[in-house]
Design an enzyme around this catalytic site. Structure first.
Site, PDB file in Angstrom:
ATOM      1  N   SER A 125      -3.026  -7.856   2.514  1.00  0.00           N
ATOM      2  CA  SER A 125      -3.284  -7.765   3.955  1.00  0.00           C
ATOM      3  C   SER A 125      -3.720  -9.126   4.504  1.00  0.00           C
ATOM      4  CB  SER A 125      -4.392  -6.743   4.233  1.00  0.00           C
ATOM      5  OG  SER A 125      -3.992  -5.468   3.811  1.00  0.00           O
ATOM      6  N   HIS A 154       0.848  -1.201   0.000  1.00  0.00           N
ATOM      7  CA  HIS A 154       0.000   0.000   0.000  1.00  0.00           C
ATOM      8  C   HIS A 154       0.885   1.253   0.000  1.00  0.00           C
ATOM      9  CE1 HIS A 154      -3.138  -2.720   2.106  1.00  0.00           C
ATOM     10  NE2 HIS A 154      -3.589  -2.478   0.898  1.00  0.00           N
ATOM     11  N   LYS A 192     -16.160  -8.006   4.687  1.00  0.00           N
ATOM     12  CA  LYS A 192     -15.642  -8.968   5.660  1.00  0.00           C
ATOM     13  C   LYS A 192     -15.438  -8.277   7.006  1.00  0.00           C
ATOM     14  CE  LYS A 192     -12.337  -7.236   2.796  1.00  0.00           C
ATOM     15  NZ  LYS A 192     -11.646  -7.218   1.586  1.00  0.00           N
TER      16      LYS A 192
END
Ligand code: PNS
Length: 170
Positions: free
Chosen positions: A128, A17, A41
């Site tokens: 992630s 990122h 999620k």
């Protein structure tokens, strides 16, 4: 002055990122990192934790603002006076989903342009979810996230394993 919005779940913010953010800052004057409050999620980190991790994972600069949003991204962008959305692409497999999102966002707000930036090949495999999995299984992620994010990940999973140990004893 051009302001771009870089949206995501950032659960947690990774070096991949950061790589996309740095690339965006080469093109745009300002970047607003927009952390979605309720990704589909259930996130590992709360919104406050995800924002804090991002702030502590990037060098201080007034060219970057970290914010959070609920609802439609295009509405957040309108309020932020930006019509440029930055998305990172790691591999061809990301493209199909991102392409659909970009076209849907354009349908919702025709002046929004999505700009895709290619990640460094060093981070093409990084996500992630992979980072969370590695830490949950006792692996090290020091080359994948910032030192602060690593500490927060370790704390989270230490806490969870203590909880599960207690549950096992019951
Ligand atoms: O890091 P992620 O999980 O890939 O980020 C996804 C994100 C936040 C960009 C996406 O879920 C999103 O835009 N959410 C906001 C809701 C929205 O605007 N939906 C319509 C998109 S077509």
């Amino acid at each position: 002055m051009t302001t771009a919005v870089y949206p995501g779940s950032f659960d947690p913010f990774t070096n991949g990122h950061r790589d996309i953010l740095e690339r965006a800052l080469r093109i745009f004057d300002r970047v607003i990192i927009a952390v979605v409050r309720n990704p589909g999620k259930k996130p590992l980190f709360s919104i406050k934790e995800r924002v804090e991790i991002i702030k502590k994972s990037i060098p201080p600069t007034d060219r970057v603002k970290v914010d959070s949003f609920t609802g439609l991204l295009v509405d957040f962008m309108r309020n932020a006076n930006s019509n440029i959305m930055v998305k990172g692409l790691r591999a061809v497999s990301d493209f199909e989903f991102e392409f659909q999102m970009a076209l849907m966002n354009r349908k919702l707000s025709p002046d929004v342009e999505t700009v895709f930036l290619m990640t460094s090949s060093e981070y093409a495999f990084l996500s992630s979810s992979r980072v969370r999995e590695i830490v949950s299984l006792g692996g090290k992620v020091s080359c994948l996230v910032s030192p602060y994010a690593e500490v927060k990940l370790m704390e989270k999973f230490k806490h969870d394993s203590a909880l599960s140990e207690n549950v096992d004893k019951e």
